[in-house]
Design a protein around this motif. Sequence first.
Motif, short mmCIF file in Angstrom:
data_model
loop_
_atom_site.label_atom_id
_atom_site.label_comp_id
_atom_site.label_asym_id
_atom_site.label_seq_id
_atom_site.Cartn_x
_atom_site.Cartn_y
_atom_site.Cartn_z
N THR A 120 59.49 -70.67 -38.60
CA THR A 120 59.35 -70.20 -39.97
C THR A 120 58.97 -71.37 -40.88
OG1 THR A 120 61.70 -70.55 -40.42
CG2 THR A 120 61.06 -68.35 -39.66
N ALA A 121 58.46 -71.02 -42.03
CA ALA A 121 58.05 -72.05 -43.00
C ALA A 121 59.27 -72.50 -43.80
CB ALA A 121 56.97 -71.50 -43.92
N ALA A 122 60.18 -73.18 -43.12
CA ALA A 122 61.42 -73.63 -43.75
C ALA A 122 61.78 -75.01 -43.22
CB ALA A 122 62.54 -72.65 -43.44
N ASP B 174 62.55 -72.38 -35.42
CA ASP B 174 62.15 -71.00 -35.11
C ASP B 174 60.73 -70.67 -35.56
OD1 ASP B 174 62.42 -70.85 -37.84
OD2 ASP B 174 64.01 -69.34 -37.81
#
Length: 89
Positions: free
Chosen positions: A63-65, A61
Amino acid sequence: MTYDMRHEPPKLYAWDVWARDGGRGGVTDDREAAIRNVHEALRGLKTGASGKVRYVALAPDGTAAYVDLRTVGEARRDEATGAVIWRAG
């Protein structure tokens, strides 16, 4: 976001070490370096500390994950001997 199937996503390995007084961790594209980082960190900590190396991917998505794909291995500092003991994931 579209993904170009001609390019394989980067292989990433997250590593974490937990101890009573804190922990350490990081991400690398080198599986052996991740294992080595956990092993060396555990050798420098008191018995009872533990660590894990995980094969991860960037979150789709944007995101920084990271998304866990599988556990490569888990390690702990043995209470009786002080040795670092590994178990495959």
